[in-house]
Scaffold this motif. Structure first.
Motif, short mmCIF file in Angstrom:
data_model
loop_
_atom_site.label_atom_id
_atom_site.label_comp_id
_atom_site.label_asym_id
_atom_site.label_seq_id
_atom_site.Cartn_x
_atom_site.Cartn_y
_atom_site.Cartn_z
N GLU A 1 -15.60 -1.54 -1.18
CA GLU A 1 -14.97 -2.33 -2.26
C GLU A 1 -15.98 -2.70 -3.34
OE1 GLU A 1 -11.61 -1.76 -2.33
OE2 GLU A 1 -11.59 -3.78 -3.16
N MET A 2 -17.22 -2.85 -2.93
CA MET A 2 -18.25 -3.21 -3.91
C MET A 2 -18.77 -2.01 -4.70
SD MET A 2 -20.57 -6.08 -2.07
CE MET A 2 -21.54 -6.17 -3.56
N TYR A 3 -18.86 -0.85 -4.06
CA TYR A 3 -19.62 0.24 -4.67
C TYR A 3 -18.86 1.56 -4.86
CZ TYR A 3 -23.70 -2.66 -3.69
OH TYR A 3 -24.61 -3.67 -3.65
N PHE A 4 -17.71 1.73 -4.22
CA PHE A 4 -17.07 3.05 -4.21
C PHE A 4 -16.04 3.18 -5.33
CE2 PHE A 4 -13.92 6.17 -2.67
CZ PHE A 4 -14.76 7.25 -2.44
N MET A 5 -16.29 4.06 -6.26
CA MET A 5 -15.31 4.43 -7.30
C MET A 5 -14.73 3.21 -8.00
SD MET A 5 -15.12 7.79 -7.02
CE MET A 5 -15.89 8.92 -5.85
N VAL A 6 -15.57 2.25 -8.30
CA VAL A 6 -15.09 1.02 -8.94
C VAL A 6 -14.49 1.37 -10.30
CG1 VAL A 6 -15.77 -1.24 -9.84
CG2 VAL A 6 -16.77 -0.39 -7.70
N GLY A 7 -13.29 0.83 -10.57
CA GLY A 7 -12.60 1.11 -11.82
C GLY A 7 -11.62 2.27 -11.73
N HIS A 8 -11.57 2.90 -10.55
CA HIS A 8 -10.65 4.03 -10.37
C HIS A 8 -9.65 3.69 -9.25
CE1 HIS A 8 -13.02 6.62 -13.02
NE2 HIS A 8 -14.04 5.94 -12.55
N ARG A 9 -8.62 4.53 -9.18
CA ARG A 9 -7.60 4.30 -8.14
C ARG A 9 -8.10 4.87 -6.82
NH1 ARG A 9 -2.35 3.98 -9.75
NH2 ARG A 9 -1.79 5.56 -8.23
N VAL A 10 -8.02 4.07 -5.76
CA VAL A 10 -8.56 4.49 -4.46
C VAL A 10 -7.56 4.18 -3.35
CG1 VAL A 10 -10.35 4.04 -2.71
CG2 VAL A 10 -10.98 4.17 -5.15
N ASN A 11 -7.31 5.17 -2.49
CA ASN A 11 -6.60 4.94 -1.23
C ASN A 11 -7.60 5.08 -0.10
OD1 ASN A 11 -4.24 4.81 -2.69
ND2 ASN A 11 -3.31 6.64 -1.76
N TYR A 12 -7.74 4.06 0.70
CA TYR A 12 -8.53 4.18 1.93
C TYR A 12 -7.59 4.66 3.03
CZ TYR A 12 -11.84 0.96 -0.34
OH TYR A 12 -12.72 0.35 -1.19
N TYR A 13 -7.93 5.74 3.67
CA TYR A 13 -7.15 6.21 4.82
C TYR A 13 -7.97 5.97 6.08
CZ TYR A 13 -4.21 8.54 1.36
OH TYR A 13 -3.38 8.80 0.30
N VAL A 14 -7.50 5.02 6.87
CA VAL A 14 -8.21 4.66 8.11
C VAL A 14 -7.47 5.30 9.29
CG1 VAL A 14 -8.89 2.78 9.63
CG2 VAL A 14 -9.03 2.49 7.14
N PHE A 15 -8.10 6.26 9.93
CA PHE A 15 -7.53 6.88 11.13
C PHE A 15 -8.04 6.11 12.34
CE2 PHE A 15 -7.56 10.28 8.03
CZ PHE A 15 -6.44 11.05 8.32
N THR A 16 -7.12 5.62 13.16
CA THR A 16 -7.57 4.84 14.31
C THR A 16 -6.59 4.92 15.46
OG1 THR A 16 -8.29 2.65 15.06
CG2 THR A 16 -6.51 2.71 13.44
N ASP A 17 -7.09 4.69 16.66
CA ASP A 17 -6.23 4.59 17.84
C ASP A 17 -5.75 3.16 18.04
OD1 ASP A 17 -8.85 3.79 18.36
OD2 ASP A 17 -8.72 4.24 20.50
N LYS A 18 -6.32 2.20 17.29
CA LYS A 18 -6.00 0.78 17.47
C LYS A 18 -5.67 0.12 16.12
CE LYS A 18 -7.57 -0.26 21.90
NZ LYS A 18 -7.53 1.14 22.31
N PRO A 19 -4.49 0.45 15.57
CA PRO A 19 -4.14 -0.09 14.24
C PRO A 19 -4.21 -1.61 14.18
CG PRO A 19 -2.56 1.58 14.92
CD PRO A 19 -3.44 1.33 16.10
#
Ligand code: 2GW
Ligand code: MN
Length: 305
Positions: free
Chosen positions: A82-100
């Motif tokens: 959130e601090m450093y990744f693609m700031v100012g652009h549209r971002v979807n984080y896709y979290v793959f997990t066995d424990k939602p």
């Protein structure tokens, strides 16, 4: 409709003129022999790049797998993104997990969202790591294709500590592994057994790419991950497992499908002292002006269950 790179019309901008007589960096290779830029601090103008990708309204998917005990890394990963990744652009984080239910609740900036995707776990960690290729290829064709323009696929045992922006984006990109930076191809830890689909002979190979950070357009990532997954399945049928698992297959893929951008080791640094980096290549730390992703110190007992 997300079609990736389209040409856009920039407005007037005032910035220093490119100087044909002054190379941006003299201490590092900034271009591969197939004319893919190697991304180093000092070689790009962030304002121009941000403007271009903003006008394209590019949406970037950041995929990360957080299975079993590796859930402990997720909060720090997302918060630092959130601090450093693609700031100012549209971002979807896709979290793959066995424990939602264990995914931390975080507030994210405007134009960004966290999407949780439930997957199964595997008993062996090697399978958890390798099956990421299968999941990424399946989800690329099913939903990423509709939702984002670019994918950035990352390990979770890392945190961002400096800017990572649209300068990395292109149809296909990989990242130089800092531990093997500047070494001879014969010393890269490629898979050397001809029985494996990941096999690379001693007289081939450009770089040693790390498995922890790669990406590109959704369609190119779909092709890459599907090819790697297929190769992993062929190996499995032949009762062989590549020395560095998915990373070995990724290196094989990049040998014959050259990336269109290559990220320098600025993009993947180790938090803990890597003595072998200093010993084997004394120039390496000096050329690193920014440390963007850092691999976290790991408790290797996590591997002992
Ligand atoms: C992995 C190793 C030992 C015990 C557990 C796990 C594990 C990995 C896990 O329990 N849960 C999990 O979600 N993972 C995911 O797999 C997670 O996203 C993690 O970042 C990724 C790769 O495992 P990791 O980070 O322990 O591997 P590294 O840092 O030693 O990575 C390199 O080599 C790997 C193949 O051996 C991959 O290619 C990886 O991309 C490389 O960075
Ligand atoms: Mn890792």
């Amino acid at each position: 409709e997300h079609n990736g790179l389209r040409s856009v019309k920039l407005s007037r901008m005032v910035y220093p003129q490119p100087d044909v007589l002054t190379p941006s960096r003299k201490d590092v290779l900034i271009m591969t022999p197939w004319l893919a830029p190697i991304i180093w601090e000092g070689t790009f103008n962030m304002d121009i790049l941000n403007e271009q990708f903003r006008l394209q309204n590019a949406t970037i998917g950041l995929t990360v797998f957080s299975v079993k005990a590796y859930m402990i890394f997720l909060k720090q990963f997302l918060k630092s993104a959130e601090m450093y990744f693609m700031v100012g652009h549209r971002v979807n984080y896709y979290v793959f997990t066995d424990k939602p239910e264990y995914v931390p609740h975080l507030n994210v900036r405007n134009g960004r969202q966290i999407i949780i995707l439930k997957i199964q776990s595997y008993a062996r960690w090697q399978d958890i790591s390798m099956h990421r290729m299968e999941m990424l290829s399946t989800f690329s064709r099913q939903r990423f294709q509709r939702e984002v323009d670019y994918l950035v696929c990352a390990d979770v045992d890392m945190r961002l500590s400096d800017h990572v922006g649209v300068e990395v984006l292109s149809s296909l990109f990989g990242t130089l592994h800092v531990g093997y930076y500047g070494l001879n191809r014969a010393d890269f830890p490629y898979e050397r057994r001809p029985q494996s689909q990941a096999h690379i002979p001693e007289d081939e190979g450009d770089f040693y790419y790390i498995g922890a950070l790669f990406g590109g357009s959704v369609s190119e990532v779909a092709r890459l991950t599907e090819a790697c997954h297929r190769a992993i399945m062929v190996d499995q049928a032949n009762h062989i497992e590549a020395i560095w698992h998915d990373e070995s297959h990724l290196n094989k893929y990049f040998l014959y499908h050259k990336p269109s951008k290559v990220l320098s080791p600025e993009y993947l640094w180790y938090q803990q002292q890597m003595n072998y980096v200093k010993d084997q290549n004394s120039t390496s730390p000096k050329v690193i002006k920014r440390k963007r992703f850092k691999v976290l110190r790991k408790n290797y007992r996590l591997r002992d269950w």
